[in-house]
Design an enzyme around this catalytic site. Structure first.
Site, short mmCIF file in Angstrom:
data_model
loop_
_atom_site.label_atom_id
_atom_site.label_comp_id
_atom_site.label_asym_id
_atom_site.label_seq_id
_atom_site.Cartn_x
_atom_site.Cartn_y
_atom_site.Cartn_z
N THR A 187 -11.88 0.04 -8.12
CA THR A 187 -10.71 -0.84 -8.26
C THR A 187 -10.80 -1.61 -9.58
O THR A 187 -9.82 -1.70 -10.34
CB THR A 187 -10.58 -1.79 -7.05
OG1 THR A 187 -10.76 -1.04 -5.85
CG2 THR A 187 -9.23 -2.48 -7.04
N LYS A 236 -2.62 -0.80 6.65
CA LYS A 236 -3.58 -1.88 6.37
C LYS A 236 -4.01 -2.48 7.70
O LYS A 236 -3.26 -2.44 8.68
CB LYS A 236 -2.93 -2.97 5.52
CG LYS A 236 -3.91 -3.80 4.74
CD LYS A 236 -4.26 -3.16 3.41
CE LYS A 236 -5.29 -3.92 2.65
NZ LYS A 236 -5.38 -3.44 1.26
N ASP A 277 -11.58 -3.96 2.17
CA ASP A 277 -10.74 -4.90 1.42
C ASP A 277 -11.59 -6.19 1.41
O ASP A 277 -12.82 -6.11 1.57
CB ASP A 277 -9.36 -5.08 2.10
CG ASP A 277 -8.33 -5.75 1.19
OD1 ASP A 277 -7.76 -5.07 0.32
OD2 ASP A 277 -8.10 -6.97 1.31
N LYS A 299 1.90 1.75 -3.64
CA LYS A 299 0.70 1.98 -4.45
C LYS A 299 0.16 3.39 -4.22
O LYS A 299 -0.13 4.12 -5.16
CB LYS A 299 -0.35 0.95 -4.04
CG LYS A 299 -1.65 1.02 -4.82
CD LYS A 299 -2.79 0.28 -4.13
CE LYS A 299 -2.45 -1.14 -3.73
NZ LYS A 299 -3.66 -1.91 -3.36
N GLN A 327 0.82 -1.21 0.00
CA GLN A 327 0.00 0.00 0.00
C GLN A 327 0.86 1.27 0.00
O GLN A 327 0.49 2.27 -0.61
CB GLN A 327 -0.90 -0.04 1.24
CG GLN A 327 -2.15 0.79 1.13
CD GLN A 327 -3.27 0.11 0.37
OE1 GLN A 327 -3.54 -1.06 0.57
NE2 GLN A 327 -3.92 0.83 -0.51
N1 GLU Z 1 -8.12 -2.28 -0.01
C1 GLU Z 1 -7.91 -1.47 -1.17
C2 GLU Z 1 -6.50 -1.63 -1.67
O1 GLU Z 1 -5.96 -2.72 -1.59
C3 GLU Z 1 -8.36 -0.04 -1.00
C4 GLU Z 1 -7.86 0.68 0.19
C5 GLU Z 1 -8.50 2.06 0.40
O2 GLU Z 1 -9.41 2.44 -0.33
O3 GLU Z 1 -8.04 2.73 1.32
O4 GLU Z 1 -5.90 -0.74 -2.21
#
Ligand code: GLU
Length: 444
Positions: A209, A125, A165, A113, A110
């Site tokens: 997503t 997370k 998630d 990303k 994350q």
């Molecule tokens: N769980 C999602 C990810 O893997 C989104 C996380 C979010 O929106 O904060 O990126």
């Protein structure tokens, strides 16, 4: 891997020997960023040693009462990995496979990303080993309330902003938001994203997503002078990432023929009926067999893998390490052109190698599935300005973000002599952004 990277990796493994998926995620990053990370400005400040260690790791007991009156105990987690670029941001996963190593792998991914989105969000997370499947709404609510009764003290719209998630969607975010509001006596909309659109959520967040992964795929194809029109697409999974990847691929002229869940996979040669799939999964919370029951011609397979289904575009949207080397070989033999990860790290390192050696466009999750968290950042923007944008406006912004991520990653790969290597491009571009901010903040 060069020696200086190996030393960092070995220390990670020695510190937490059991955290296999976390090691896997770290290994992939270290392997690809060596020449940049070895620059004296970064190595002199131990940036690597700091970037692989979460800023804070929280673990807590989550007791709750089931419908039969039994007290159940789960474990809750929040790993606040890196806040160099903004408040910790990332989803919560409720699934029986969740443990600290899984949450650390997801949090680590994350960080990079979120950097690639360019939207000022750090990485984190969380989640729990709670399994919402087969639980009543009342049980899910009581679990979410107990989970938030501990989590609330660690989060905030400028501190840490959780979202969904696997196993956490609109229902769970609603229950958690309600409990946060009750405990704090604050309607702090920006503390969670993925909210309902009637009370502070963003239009398009549910779709984001999946849509983002398809926009990313489109850009990868475009770079090779191809398009999605007429392509044969297989998605894995049947949660919101898979459903909306299928929907957007169809809107762009592709033929989506298969999807899956843990009970098997479905081939529907007429093209997947996304409305039926949504009804089965989102409304009934059913299994893929329920789709087949309502769709003459569709066939359920309980042997083999969804990756046995011939396709030109593969979108793994289920979970980590679901697509291995042999699946990758089958896909290549069947003529796949592009693979984009809708889930987090669904392809094993060996599978990625097979795709790269065969010259297949491969979009890693850090880049290809960044559309979800990017739209969460757009939700935070809307909350901060007390606005709500239309669905079309939000999706148009998402498309621009995905195009920028693609172009940045592709350009970075080229500049480092690895044209077409999106894994290297994503890791290097994400690393530089985070590392430069860490340098600016001093040793913290
Ligand atoms: N769980 C999602 C990810 O893997 C989104 C996380 C979010 O929106 O904060 O990126």
């Amino acid at each position: 891997m060069i020696d200086s990277m190996k030393a960092v990796y070995d220390e990670v493994v020695t510190r937490d020997p059991g955290q296999k998926v976390f090691h896997q995620a770290v290994h992939e990053v270290l392997e690809t960023i060596a020449d940049v990370a070895a620059l004296p400005k970064y190595s002199g400040a131990s940036i690597l040693q700091r970037i692989v260690e979460p800023e804070r790791q929280i673990m807590f007991r989550v007791p709750w009462v089931d419908d039969a009156g039994n007290v159940q105990v789960n474990r809750g987690y929040r790993v606040e990995f890196n806040s160099a670029l903004g408040p910790y941001k990332g989803g919560l996963r409720f699934h029986p496979t969740v443990n600290l190593g899984v949450i650390k792998f997801l949090g680590f991914e994350q960080v990079f990303k979120n950097a690639l989105t360019g939207l000022g969000i750090g990485g984190g997370k969380g989640g729990s080993d709670f399994d919402p499947h087969g639980r009543s709404d009342g049980e899910v609510m009581r679990f979410c309330q107990s989970f938030m009764t501990e989590l609330y003290r660690h989060i905030g719209d400028h501190t840490d902003v959780p979202a969904g998630d696997i196993g956490v969607g609109g229902r769970e975010i609603g229950y958690m938001f309600g409990q946060y509001k009750r405990i704090t006596n604050r309607f702090e909309a920006g503390v969670l994203t993925g909210k309902g659109t009637g009370w502070g959520g963003s239009y398009g967040r549910t779709e984001a997503t999946g849509y983002g992964a398809v926009f990313f795929t489109e850009r990868m194809l475009d770079r090779k002078g191809k398009s999605l029109d007429g392509q044969r697409v297989v998605v894995s999974g049947s949660g919101n990432v898979a459903i909306y990847a299928a929907q957007k691929a169809q809107q762009l002229g592709a033929h989506v023929v298969a999807f899956s869940d843990s009970s098997g996979y479905v081939v529907d040669e007429q093209g997947v009926d996304v409305d039926l799939l949504r009804e089965v999964k989102e409304v009934q919370r059913g299994r893929v067999a329920d789709y087949v029951a309502g769709r003459p011609g569709a066939k359920l397979h309980t042997e083999g893998s969804v990756w046995d289904v011939p396709c030109t575009i593969a979108l793994p949207c289920a979970t980590q390490n679901e697509l291995d080397e042999s699946h990758a070989r089958t896909l290549v033999d069947n003529g796949v052109l592009a693979v984009a990860e809708g889930a987090n790290m669904p392809c094993t390192p060996e599978a990625v190698e097979v795709f790269q050696a065969a010259g297949i466009s491969f979009g890693p999750g850090k880049a290809a599935n960044a559309g979800g968290v990017a739209t969460s950042a757009l939700e935070m923007q809307q909350n901060a300005s007390r606005e709500q944008w239309s669905f079309d406006k939000t999706v148009a912004k998402l498309e621009i973000v995905m195009t920028n991520i693609h172009d940045n990653v592709a350009r970075t790969a080229e500049q480092h002599g690895a044209a077409g290597n999106y894994v290297l491009g994503a890791n290097v571009a994400g690393f530089v952004q985070v590392a430069d901010s860490m340098l600016a903040h001093g040793v913290v």
